[in-house]
Design a protein around this motif. Sequence first.
Motif, PDB file in Angstrom:
ATOM      1  N   UNK A  55       0.640  -1.042   0.226  1.00  0.00           N
ATOM      2  CA  UNK A  55       0.065   0.008   0.009  1.00  0.00           C
ATOM      3  C   UNK A  55       0.832   1.066   0.027  1.00  0.00           C
ATOM      4  N   UNK A  56       2.073   1.206   0.537  1.00  0.00           N
ATOM      5  CA  UNK A  56       3.002   2.430   0.597  1.00  0.00           C
ATOM      6  C   UNK A  56       3.873   2.442  -0.479  1.00  0.00           C
ATOM      7  N   UNK A  57       4.532   1.431  -0.666  1.00  0.00           N
ATOM      8  CA  UNK A  57       5.604   1.415  -2.051  1.00  0.00           C
ATOM      9  C   UNK A  57       5.071   0.980  -2.923  1.00  0.00           C
ATOM     10  N   UNK A  58       5.681   1.221  -4.225  1.00  0.00           N
ATOM     11  CA  UNK A  58       5.275   0.573  -5.498  1.00  0.00           C
ATOM     12  C   UNK A  58       6.291  -0.102  -6.459  1.00  0.00           C
ATOM     13  N   UNK A  59       5.872  -0.927  -7.340  1.00  0.00           N
ATOM     14  CA  UNK A  59       6.724  -1.624  -8.171  1.00  0.00           C
ATOM     15  C   UNK A  59       6.546  -1.055  -9.516  1.00  0.00           C
ATOM     16  N   UNK A  60       7.536  -1.433 -10.574  1.00  0.00           N
ATOM     17  CA  UNK A  60       7.122  -1.038 -11.865  1.00  0.00           C
ATOM     18  C   UNK A  60       6.003  -1.704 -12.450  1.00  0.00           C
ATOM     19  N   UNK A  61       5.647  -3.184 -12.075  1.00  0.00           N
ATOM     20  CA  UNK A  61       4.596  -3.811 -12.511  1.00  0.00           C
ATOM     21  C   UNK A  61       4.008  -4.447 -11.270  1.00  0.00           C
ATOM     22  N   UNK A  62       2.680  -4.803 -11.571  1.00  0.00           N
ATOM     23  CA  UNK A  62       1.913  -5.721 -10.586  1.00  0.00           C
ATOM     24  C   UNK A  62       1.128  -6.363 -10.997  1.00  0.00           C
ATOM     25  N   UNK A  63       0.363  -7.327 -10.429  1.00  0.00           N
ATOM     26  CA  UNK A  63      -0.642  -8.348 -10.708  1.00  0.00           C
ATOM     27  C   UNK A  63      -2.145  -7.774 -10.423  1.00  0.00           C
ATOM     28  N   UNK A  64      -2.836  -7.627 -11.271  1.00  0.00           N
ATOM     29  CA  UNK A  64      -4.413  -7.459 -10.986  1.00  0.00           C
ATOM     30  C   UNK A  64      -4.913  -8.572 -10.544  1.00  0.00           C
ATOM     31  N   UNK A  65      -5.432  -8.513  -9.219  1.00  0.00           N
ATOM     32  CA  UNK A  65      -5.968  -9.841  -8.452  1.00  0.00           C
ATOM     33  C   UNK A  65      -7.298 -10.078  -9.385  1.00  0.00           C
ATOM     34  N   UNK A  66      -7.951  -9.265 -10.033  1.00  0.00           N
ATOM     35  CA  UNK A  66      -9.179  -9.395 -10.392  1.00  0.00           C
ATOM     36  C   UNK A  66      -9.166 -10.537 -11.462  1.00  0.00           C
ATOM     37  N   UNK A  67      -8.040 -10.656 -12.496  1.00  0.00           N
ATOM     38  CA  UNK A  67      -7.770 -11.654 -13.617  1.00  0.00           C
ATOM     39  C   UNK A  67      -6.477 -12.156 -13.642  1.00  0.00           C
ATOM     40  N   UNK A  68      -5.566 -11.773 -12.416  1.00  0.00           N
ATOM     41  CA  UNK A  68      -4.356 -12.333 -12.270  1.00  0.00           C
ATOM     42  C   UNK A  68      -3.443 -12.044 -13.601  1.00  0.00           C
ATOM     43  N   UNK A  69      -3.755 -10.886 -14.213  1.00  0.00           N
ATOM     44  CA  UNK A  69      -2.741 -10.351 -15.396  1.00  0.00           C
ATOM     45  C   UNK A  69      -1.579  -9.464 -14.734  1.00  0.00           C
ATOM     46  N   UNK A  70      -0.662  -9.392 -15.581  1.00  0.00           N
ATOM     47  CA  UNK A  70       0.393  -8.583 -15.205  1.00  0.00           C
ATOM     48  C   UNK A  70       0.332  -7.056 -15.782  1.00  0.00           C
ATOM     49  N   UNK A 123       2.999 -21.037  -4.091  1.00  0.00           N
ATOM     50  CA  UNK A 123       3.245 -21.044  -5.544  1.00  0.00           C
ATOM     51  C   UNK A 123       2.276 -19.842  -6.294  1.00  0.00           C
ATOM     52  N   UNK A 124       2.665 -19.709  -7.447  1.00  0.00           N
ATOM     53  CA  UNK A 124       1.707 -18.632  -8.179  1.00  0.00           C
ATOM     54  C   UNK A 124       1.738 -19.310  -9.543  1.00  0.00           C
ATOM     55  N   UNK A 125       0.701 -18.609 -10.650  1.00  0.00           N
ATOM     56  CA  UNK A 125       0.614 -19.147 -11.694  1.00  0.00           C
ATOM     57  C   UNK A 125       1.546 -18.525 -12.964  1.00  0.00           C
ATOM     58  N   UNK A 126       2.468 -17.554 -12.395  1.00  0.00           N
ATOM     59  CA  UNK A 126       3.390 -16.786 -13.242  1.00  0.00           C
ATOM     60  C   UNK A 126       4.615 -17.361 -13.480  1.00  0.00           C
TER      61      UNK A 126
END
Length: 573
Positions: free
Chosen positions: A55-70, A472-475
């Motif tokens: 919530x405080x820091x950010x990365x260049x990319x993220x994962x949208x939890x609504x559809x698991x997309x980068x 694990x993750x699906x990525x």
Amino acid sequence: MKNYCAKSLSLLFLWLLSCSSPSKEPAIKVRFAQDPESLHPLSYGNAPALQILNYIYQSLLTVDLSNNSIQPLLAAELPTIKREDSVSYFTFAIRPEAQWDNGTPVTAQDVAFSLKMLHSPLLDNERWRDQYDFIKDIQFSKNSPKTFTLVCTGYTPEMKLMTGDFFVLPAHQFDPKGILASVPFQLIRQKFDSLSSTSTFKAFASSINQPGFARDTALVKGSGPYVLKKWSAGQSLVLEKKKAWWGNKVEAPETVLRANPSRILFQVLPDNAAALLALKTQQLDVMDNIPLVTFQEMKQDKKYQQLYNFYSPTSFDFVFMGLNGQNPKLENRLTRQALAHLVNIPQIISSLQGGLATPTVGLVHPQEKNFYNAELPQIKFDPEKAKTLLREAGWQQTSTGWQKNVNGRPQTLTLELLYRAGNSDFENMSLLFKQNAKSLGIPVTLQALESSQISERLESRKFDLYFRTLVSTPFSYNLIPLLHTSNGKEGGPNVTGFGNPETDQLLEKIAVEEHTAEKALLLKSLQKAMQEESNLIPLYFQQNKMAVSKKLDAVIISGLKPGYDLTKATLKK
């Protein structure tokens, strides 16, 4: 006396909850089972801390939890990728609106500083140095201070996320004297050992390791939409949305930049009874990992049906039994297959998980339909089949147990099963397995240990069997660390001794294959080989058990950690 004390403590507890968020702005109230302990972006140590940091820091990319997309976060778009022989180049441009709280822009220099932090000596960053070792250099654009290229060794598909999956930190805040500004990232990587003895890096480490970066509300600040307003250790944390957050200025902002709640209150409630009391009295809006019996009772109670929505999303937490294939008693795969037939998976899922678990044939999640080997049969509970396999493996059933000569010496098939102390599911699964093995004349000793003690036993290969969960993750399907024979030596992560030249070749191809159809064939072959070898006996993927207040709209529920996304939620008045 006990009832009076319990009632008094409950009333005191509820009073503390009601007084913990004195503000005109209502807060979304979330249960934490443990205190974050440290919010240092390098050395945080648990899941609640990571949840707060996101919530405080950010990365260049993220994962949208609504559809698991980068999706791009600080970056304006996904990186462009260029591959040349054994080198790959990932070029990013940071969003033009992105800035720090002091009004200065987020630039490529902040990215470079963050990479230096991940690799500098004398810092608690060993896990990051290993994880991001493939990033060898950063090149800056001559045309824009927000554009840069990461130079990487080799190429694997998961680099598409990993090159943008680290916190970008404000250099002006963490390094106000500019100690690292003139030190190239590549030099830090090349001269790591020698730089650790220099006064420059000793001074820098002393500054970075100060406690303030782990919990001081004035220092725990990033480019994200929220600030840490208050932290009462072991009790609660309050996040408030920034009024002048840069993401508000983005025209038609993407979903990933939306941050609706003005306040989020995290209540630290380690005791399940206290947490459930808070939930039932509507002092919590969100609670996950609810104990099974209570979850089932509340879900069926009309009173709570009116107050909460109940969810049980499948997660990517893989539960399995591991077998030591390097142990002389278990080196024959027929012996391991026999033991697999003594695990009653339907009974475990039904009686211990209330049906809220997803059975699987391997460590690929069944919902990943492209990659899951649906043609592979589930291993069935079959004691008679287990007997047959034991005999085929050379064991003979005698009045004193199953015996055979192992390395020229008579051995009796006795086993020790390790599980994490305090984990009731693992304890009950261990008891069930012990009972099933006993019916066949195989004595099993149960050993409850702390997680660190189990890790020590696994690394030294001093074990027979163990229960564990793999997150694990699906990525990413780069399973080389876990399953490749090169990592099977003492201290390596392939603790079960799985593998042969054929499976090594499969793992190496999977790690670099980009095309879905080809990767699917490889992964299905690997799942088949793993079932044949039975070093890891798959049990199930866990399902979370959650309650979310009906006062909240648009909470995203996900199988990825932490299991929900509150940033899109709105609190009804």
